[in-house]
Structures are given as C-alpha cells and as structure tokens.
Design a protein around this motif. Sequence first.
Motif, PDB file in Angstrom:
ATOM      1  N   ALA A 511      -9.802 -31.970  28.372  1.00  0.00           N
ATOM      2  CA  ALA A 511      -8.341 -31.338  27.704  1.00  0.00           C
ATOM      3  C   ALA A 511      -8.765 -30.666  26.230  1.00  0.00           C
ATOM      4  CB  ALA A 511      -8.103 -32.448  27.200  1.00  0.00           C
ATOM      5  N   GLU A 512     -10.209 -30.027  25.626  1.00  0.00           N
ATOM      6  CA  GLU A 512     -10.015 -29.763  24.614  1.00  0.00           C
ATOM      7  C   GLU A 512     -10.637 -27.992  24.910  1.00  0.00           C
ATOM      8  OE1 GLU A 512     -11.153 -32.278  20.978  1.00  0.00           O
ATOM      9  OE2 GLU A 512     -13.229 -31.715  22.719  1.00  0.00           O
ATOM     10  N   CYS A 513     -10.573 -27.977  24.273  1.00  0.00           N
ATOM     11  CA  CYS A 513     -10.714 -25.645  24.332  1.00  0.00           C
ATOM     12  C   CYS A 513     -10.742 -25.237  22.850  1.00  0.00           C
ATOM     13  CB  CYS A 513      -9.652 -24.595  25.370  1.00  0.00           C
ATOM     14  SG  CYS A 513      -8.410 -24.599  24.122  1.00  0.00           S
ATOM     15  N   VAL A 514     -11.823 -23.725  23.219  1.00  0.00           N
ATOM     16  CA  VAL A 514     -11.986 -23.687  21.647  1.00  0.00           C
ATOM     17  C   VAL A 514     -11.630 -23.171  20.910  1.00  0.00           C
ATOM     18  CG1 VAL A 514     -13.577 -21.232  20.516  1.00  0.00           C
ATOM     19  CG2 VAL A 514     -14.289 -22.194  22.723  1.00  0.00           C
ATOM     20  N   SER A 515     -10.103 -22.853  21.577  1.00  0.00           N
ATOM     21  CA  SER A 515      -9.261 -22.337  20.903  1.00  0.00           C
ATOM     22  C   SER A 515      -7.979 -23.464  19.547  1.00  0.00           C
ATOM     23  CB  SER A 515      -7.961 -21.651  21.805  1.00  0.00           C
ATOM     24  OG  SER A 515      -7.452 -22.842  22.441  1.00  0.00           O
ATOM     25  N   MET A 516      -8.809 -24.168  20.089  1.00  0.00           N
ATOM     26  CA  MET A 516      -7.935 -25.507  18.933  1.00  0.00           C
ATOM     27  C   MET A 516      -8.702 -25.538  18.087  1.00  0.00           C
ATOM     28  SD  MET A 516      -8.034 -29.051  22.014  1.00  0.00           S
ATOM     29  CE  MET A 516      -6.301 -28.456  23.368  1.00  0.00           C
ATOM     30  N   PHE A 517     -10.021 -24.950  17.530  1.00  0.00           N
ATOM     31  CA  PHE A 517     -10.570 -25.117  16.681  1.00  0.00           C
ATOM     32  C   PHE A 517     -10.211 -23.612  15.216  1.00  0.00           C
ATOM     33  CE2 PHE A 517     -12.381 -28.151  20.129  1.00  0.00           C
ATOM     34  CZ  PHE A 517     -12.820 -28.638  19.181  1.00  0.00           C
ATOM     35  N   GLU A 518      -9.397 -23.834  15.283  1.00  0.00           N
ATOM     36  CA  GLU A 518      -9.103 -22.199  14.290  1.00  0.00           C
ATOM     37  C   GLU A 518      -9.518 -21.207  13.774  1.00  0.00           C
ATOM     38  OE1 GLU A 518      -5.267 -20.209  11.298  1.00  0.00           O
ATOM     39  OE2 GLU A 518      -5.805 -22.501  12.168  1.00  0.00           O
ATOM     40  N   ASP A 519     -10.836 -21.543  12.721  1.00  0.00           N
ATOM     41  CA  ASP A 519     -12.168 -20.607  11.727  1.00  0.00           C
ATOM     42  C   ASP A 519     -12.521 -20.782  13.399  1.00  0.00           C
ATOM     43  OD1 ASP A 519     -10.543 -21.587   9.571  1.00  0.00           O
ATOM     44  OD2 ASP A 519     -12.222 -22.811   9.418  1.00  0.00           O
ATOM     45  N   ASP A 520     -13.030 -21.366  13.914  1.00  0.00           N
ATOM     46  CA  ASP A 520     -14.424 -20.903  14.963  1.00  0.00           C
ATOM     47  C   ASP A 520     -14.095 -19.864  16.028  1.00  0.00           C
ATOM     48  OD1 ASP A 520     -16.754 -22.571  13.713  1.00  0.00           O
ATOM     49  OD2 ASP A 520     -15.447 -24.347  14.575  1.00  0.00           O
ATOM     50  N   TYR A 521     -12.877 -19.994  16.492  1.00  0.00           N
ATOM     51  CA  TYR A 521     -11.331 -19.443  17.358  1.00  0.00           C
ATOM     52  C   TYR A 521     -11.788 -18.182  16.826  1.00  0.00           C
ATOM     53  CZ  TYR A 521      -8.198 -17.775  20.907  1.00  0.00           C
ATOM     54  OH  TYR A 521      -8.500 -17.010  22.719  1.00  0.00           O
ATOM     55  N   THR A 522     -11.358 -17.641  15.531  1.00  0.00           N
ATOM     56  CA  THR A 522     -11.214 -16.378  14.575  1.00  0.00           C
ATOM     57  C   THR A 522     -13.256 -16.711  14.942  1.00  0.00           C
ATOM     58  OG1 THR A 522      -9.886 -17.119  13.168  1.00  0.00           O
ATOM     59  CG2 THR A 522     -10.956 -15.505  12.716  1.00  0.00           C
ATOM     60  N   LYS A 523     -13.602 -16.828  14.527  1.00  0.00           N
ATOM     61  CA  LYS A 523     -14.875 -15.580  14.688  1.00  0.00           C
ATOM     62  C   LYS A 523     -15.640 -15.274  15.871  1.00  0.00           C
ATOM     63  CE  LYS A 523     -16.792 -18.909  11.810  1.00  0.00           C
ATOM     64  NZ  LYS A 523     -18.110 -20.057  10.783  1.00  0.00           N
ATOM     65  N   PHE A 524     -14.980 -16.348  17.057  1.00  0.00           N
ATOM     66  CA  PHE A 524     -15.772 -15.820  18.563  1.00  0.00           C
ATOM     67  C   PHE A 524     -14.804 -14.331  18.516  1.00  0.00           C
ATOM     68  CE2 PHE A 524     -14.018 -16.004  23.055  1.00  0.00           C
ATOM     69  CZ  PHE A 524     -15.210 -16.289  23.526  1.00  0.00           C
ATOM     70  N   ARG A 525     -13.190 -14.329  18.375  1.00  0.00           N
ATOM     71  CA  ARG A 525     -12.413 -12.988  18.521  1.00  0.00           C
ATOM     72  C   ARG A 525     -12.973 -12.143  18.085  1.00  0.00           C
ATOM     73  NH1 ARG A 525      -7.030 -16.011  18.574  1.00  0.00           N
ATOM     74  NH2 ARG A 525      -7.021 -16.139  16.392  1.00  0.00           N
ATOM     75  N   THR A 526     -13.592 -12.532  16.909  1.00  0.00           N
ATOM     76  CA  THR A 526     -14.508 -11.106  15.720  1.00  0.00           C
ATOM     77  C   THR A 526     -14.914 -10.397  16.186  1.00  0.00           C
ATOM     78  OG1 THR A 526     -12.822 -11.701  13.884  1.00  0.00           O
ATOM     79  CG2 THR A 526     -13.980 -10.709  13.748  1.00  0.00           C
ATOM     80  N   ILE A 527     -16.002 -11.664  17.094  1.00  0.00           N
ATOM     81  CA  ILE A 527     -17.089 -10.963  17.082  1.00  0.00           C
ATOM     82  C   ILE A 527     -16.916  -9.677  18.583  1.00  0.00           C
ATOM     83  CG2 ILE A 527     -19.278 -12.458  16.799  1.00  0.00           C
ATOM     84  CD1 ILE A 527     -19.649 -13.815  19.183  1.00  0.00           C
ATOM     85  N   TRP A 528     -16.018 -10.320  19.579  1.00  0.00           N
ATOM     86  CA  TRP A 528     -15.897  -9.842  20.455  1.00  0.00           C
ATOM     87  C   TRP A 528     -14.709  -8.345  20.890  1.00  0.00           C
ATOM     88  CZ3 TRP A 528     -16.664  -9.837  25.779  1.00  0.00           C
ATOM     89  CH2 TRP A 528     -17.765 -10.528  26.365  1.00  0.00           C
ATOM     90  N   ALA A 529     -13.971  -8.659  19.217  1.00  0.00           N
ATOM     91  CA  ALA A 529     -13.412  -7.583  18.601  1.00  0.00           C
ATOM     92  C   ALA A 529     -13.883  -6.556  18.364  1.00  0.00           C
ATOM     93  CB  ALA A 529     -12.011  -7.233  18.348  1.00  0.00           C
ATOM     94  N   GLN A 530     -15.359  -6.194  17.237  1.00  0.00           N
ATOM     95  CA  GLN A 530     -16.555  -5.894  16.699  1.00  0.00           C
ATOM     96  C   GLN A 530     -17.246  -5.671  17.659  1.00  0.00           C
ATOM     97  OE1 GLN A 530     -18.536  -8.828  14.554  1.00  0.00           O
ATOM     98  NE2 GLN A 530     -17.360  -8.228  12.542  1.00  0.00           N
ATOM     99  N   GLN A 531     -17.712  -6.066  19.088  1.00  0.00           N
ATOM    100  CA  GLN A 531     -18.726  -5.355  20.031  1.00  0.00           C
ATOM    101  C   GLN A 531     -17.561  -4.559  20.795  1.00  0.00           C
ATOM    102  OE1 GLN A 531     -19.862  -6.042  24.799  1.00  0.00           O
ATOM    103  NE2 GLN A 531     -17.125  -6.330  23.812  1.00  0.00           N
ATOM    104  N   GLY A 532     -16.005  -4.979  21.177  1.00  0.00           N
ATOM    105  CA  GLY A 532     -15.512  -3.482  20.936  1.00  0.00           C
ATOM    106  C   GLY A 532     -15.166  -2.222  20.965  1.00  0.00           C
ATOM    107  N   ASP A 533     -15.062  -2.394  19.696  1.00  0.00           N
ATOM    108  CA  ASP A 533     -15.323  -0.943  18.575  1.00  0.00           C
ATOM    109  C   ASP A 533     -16.851  -0.430  18.365  1.00  0.00           C
ATOM    110  OD1 ASP A 533     -12.800  -1.531  17.304  1.00  0.00           O
ATOM    111  OD2 ASP A 533     -13.583  -2.205  15.901  1.00  0.00           O
TER     112      ASP A 533
END
Length: 681
Positions: A511-533
């Motif tokens: 029932a859990e997912c990464v998006s429930m952990f705000e700080d870790d989810y932000t880090k995850f999305r950030t590295i994908w955004a940096q990769q896109g850049d």
Amino acid sequence: STLDTCQQSTLKKNNRTIFDILFSDPVTNHQTPDINQSNQILQFIQSYFRIILVIAQMEIAPSSSRFKLYDQLELLEFPDKYVVKPVDSPHEGFSVDRRDGNIKPLDDNTSSGDATRVSTVFGVGGTIRLLAGTYLLVITSREEAGTFLGFPIFRVTAMKFLPCNGNLRFATAQEKKDETYFRTLLQALETTPGLYFSYETDLTVNLQRRCKLAVGWTSKPMWKQADPRYVWNWHLLEELIECKVTGWFYYPSASRKYPFFIFCFAFSSTVVFQRFCLKINQRLSYQVAELQLKNSTSVISLISRRCTRRLGTRMWRRGANLEGDTANFVESEQIVEINGFKFSLLQVRGSIPLLWEQIVDLSYKPQLKINKHEDTPKVVQRHFHDLSQRYGEIMVVNLTDQLGAEGELSKAYATEMARLPNVRYVAFDFHHICGTTNFDNLGVLYEQIGDEFEKQGYFLVDAEGNILEEQKGVIRSNCIDCLDRTNVTQNYMAQKSLNLQLQRIGVLDSAECVSMFEDDYTKFRTIWAQQGDEISLQYAGTYALKGDLVRYGKQTVSGAIKDGISAMSRYYLNNFQDGVRQASSDALDLISGRYTVGTNSPSQLQPIGGSQPSNKQFLPVASALLIGGVTVTSFTIHQAGRNTQHYLASALWAGVTAGVVAMIKANGRHLCSRPRLCHLI
C-alpha cells in the motif's frame, strides 16, 4: 615462449649452472660448490620466482584482476614532440611528433633534454588527422561526479587538442583556409558538455549485461569492454589502438594501463599504451541521490548513454539514417542499491525511425517533411531488429500530437509499425491528454501499458551476485525532439518501477509508494529533472521544457518563465548557431568519423546554403532594414494625422517593412546557419 630473449637466456644459463652444481659428480668432475656458486643458486632462485610472478601476472591476473587506467599523466612539450608518461611510472609512456603526428613508444632518448613546458593531464582522448597534420586530445581538468557501482566517475571540465601540424606551412591557401575551419570545430568540441569517464570501470554497459558477461571481462582493456555506440571518442582512439595492436607497446603488467580515455557523451589493458587511452562517454548524463526510506538507506544512480551513431543538433539530426540509427537515441538506466541488492531499470528514447527532416527557415516551428523512400520499411525493420536483439520485447510509446503536422508524421509511423506484429505500438497524445499541468493524467497511459510494463520487469541481483530477476524488454518512448514530453513520461514509468522494486524486498508494503516520503520523493524527481536538462543541453542547447512537471508535478510561474526563455533560446540556436556552435552537427560529424578529412582538391567544404550567399552577408542588413522599418513606420503613423505627407511616409515605410519581412521569409533557409560537412541522412 611468453618471456623475452633476455629472460630466456638468463633462465637457460642459470639452469645449466644449477644443474651442474646439483647433479655432477664432485669426485669425477672435481666440482666442489663454493661460496660463489651458492650465491648463483640464490640469484637463480630469485630470478626464477620473478619470472614465475611475471607469468602469473600475464596468465592469471587477466581473469581475476580489474583493469585500471593511469589517473595522472605528465605532459612534456619539446620543440619537436610531445611526451606523455604516468606520474607514478615515468619509465613508461609515448611520444607524438609535432611535425607529422607519428606516435612512438618511450625510450631512453625520447624524453632527454629540457622540455619547454611541463603540465599535468588526466588522460589521452585520442588523435584526429586533419589536412595539415594530427591533433592529440588530452584531458586538462576533471571533477568527480560521484560513484557508479562503487567506482568513481569523473566529468570532463576542460580538454585540449594539441596541434602536431608542422607541415601546415607547405599547404595551399585553400587547405589553410579549410584547416582553419576544422580547427574552429575542434575548439568548439573542447567545451563539449556532458562528457564522463572512469579509470576503473566501463560506463557504456548496463548492469544486466555486465552481470552476464564472462569471467575475466573486467580485466580486459577498457576499449575492449566498451560498447562503441556509446563512446564519444571511439573514432579518435583508432590510431592509438592500432599502435597497440602492432605490438609496439607490449608490457607484461596486468594491473595498470595508460588512460586512453573513453568518454561517454559513456574510458585502457595489460598493454602499457592502453592504460593511457581514456574512453569518453558521449554523451553521458549521470545523476545520483541518497534516499532514507524508513530504516533503509538506498543510493539511486541515473545514467543515460547517448548513442554516437547519429549525432547532431536538434534540427539538423531528425529521424533515422538508412542503417536504422536514429537521432537523439538515449539508453537511460536507473540503478537502485539498497540492503545489498542492486536493481536496474532500462528505458530508451529516440527520434521517430522514419526518413524525415525539419529544416530551419526562421519560422518558430519549421515544416515537418517526410522523405518518401523505397527503403523506409527496411529502415524501420533494421531499427527494431537491433532493439529486439539488445533488449528483448519492445513496446513503443509515441507521445506526439495526433493532429496537425505532428499528426501526419504519427500516421506514417503507425502505418510502418503495423508491419511489425512483434512490436506493440501505443499512441498517446501527451499535449491533448496532459496539457501543460496535468502530470497525473499519465495514469491514463499507465492503464494501457501497465500490465505489459510490469511483465517486462527489471533486473535484480543480490549481494552474492546471484541474478534474481531479469528485465525482459523495454519501453521505447518518443516525442518530436525526444526531450520534454519524453522526460516526463520516463520519470513517471521509473517511479512506478521503483515502487515495485522496493515492495519486492519488503522495504515498502503493497500500500506504500515513494511519493509518500516527501524529502526522498523530491530527491528522486530532482535527479530525473537534472537528467532531462543535461540531455536537452546536449541536443537542443537549452534546458528541458516541462521541467516543473518532473520536479513538482505541476507547472509553476517561475517554471513557465524559464520555459519561455528556453524556447526563445532554442529558436535562436536552431536558426543561427547550430551549424557551427558548440557540439554542432559539423563538429560531431568530424569527431565521430562520419566525415573524414582528405587532401583532395578542390575544397571539400560545401558553402553554407548551397550556392546561395551566406547569412553573414545578408542577415545583418535584413535585420537592420526590418528594425529600422518598424521604428520609422511606428513614428510616422504617430505623426500621420498632421498632413498627407506623413500618411504617404507611413505607407511607404510600412511597404518597405513588409517587403523585408517577405524577403526574409522567402529566403529563410539561406539565412540560417547550416552544416557544411555531411548530408542530413
């Protein structure tokens, strides 16, 4: 037979001595061992064990030790040559003649004398031959970007092509002119972004493939380990590798080599010269983040390998070539290391594999043109056959618009995909369904492909190296540029896979997912955004659009402003810089070997825009007339109410302005910067 002549001679001589001492009859032969013979025995034993050690290094170490490059080199500049040698092994190295680029192994006389300059370099990227001579690429500055599977990764921050072109003075005027243009391309390449390398591990091979390779693979030279399609300087390494093959640089040391660097855009053997050659991964995008999920620490590495087979900038490399290689083809791998387990998820992107183009003509969105060619079905088949051989099952997700110019291209793509029954094709109009703010609407796509995506799975290996899961296929995503919409979609799929991986080993429950952990989810999305850049900077010259959707899941005001600036920057670069700018199509054609410099006359360089005058002649004049016309027209309209003369002046200047606009529009293609070395397909 593996020993040199001197070693063989010593062994035979000492063998005779020890045989005579141990087995001759001291009575009949009157031989009594003395102190000198005892010393000979000790010397023989020492020599014997040294030889055994050499053989062990040559025969045993290659299957059990890991290959490593020299990580610091000394560059000595003499009037007639360059000398490169390791700081910690100065008796090894090579020299390059500054007159003709001839490469020789280092000997006692090579580095004698006083060098005019001594500097430290961090690897050799290879050589390239132009009209007047050879240029040697060296890495002059680097920075550590992180670790990949426990091995340090470095980013190239500065590199330099050293000229070995003393014969330039004998060149013709036209050859000197052409050489000057080629040198400007090399200067542009010196500032290429997104180049990474490692002294200890290959960056071009994904985790699943490397875990299934034969024992001893990591002891091979880096250039033998690497996948050439992801090596930016592969063409530059050819001459150095050839020198190694001839046997000039053989040395029986199995542990260290010269850095012939393989740059990955995602680079050396028991042969001394190979320890200088560095593979430069072109162009690699690498990001890493550490997450703290509950009580488990995990490291997520995101590594994207850009294929070098169809390099080029955004508007000048579209679609596929006749061999089926596509523009902006990138293999992205998300690696998760947690609790001794390693997970890997592969996704790929690439331009629509048809023969199509989008030639810049000063309009914001140049017209898409599909080239009718009888080999188009074969091109598509070759492309997907290659993907199937490498990744298994392929699922295509086409994110382009289904209407307008993009719609016509999408229809042509769908028609060709219908001929391939073993490849699933899914059309998803990203702009229509998600717009600019509804990131969560990608759930509509996941409903269509989620089951198959989960069946494709991911790769999983435990701490002992046991393979627990294998990825059976990949999703191939594309939009028009394979940048913005593709980034958002791949991030979404990677997030879904990460949830499944963490649930697989019990870090998260069902029932859990990464998006429930705000700080870790932000880090995850950030590295994908940096990769896109980073991928966008390499292909389009600007940061990625829609970065906010990846970072925050929604569009922000600052993000909209940033996207607007990036869009205008892309317009300028596409029209006026991509032919000659940093990492331009010409420079990439030269570095990848797609264009080979020859000495034939007349000049091999094609004039910009064919037989038409270049933009350098007409564009400034046209721009001045346009700006002046608009300014004067505005002023005269403001004054027009005073008398008839002002009305006529306003009409005149409005006509002049309209004429200039019409002229620019009609000649837009000839006013834009164009590649000069190779055709588009």
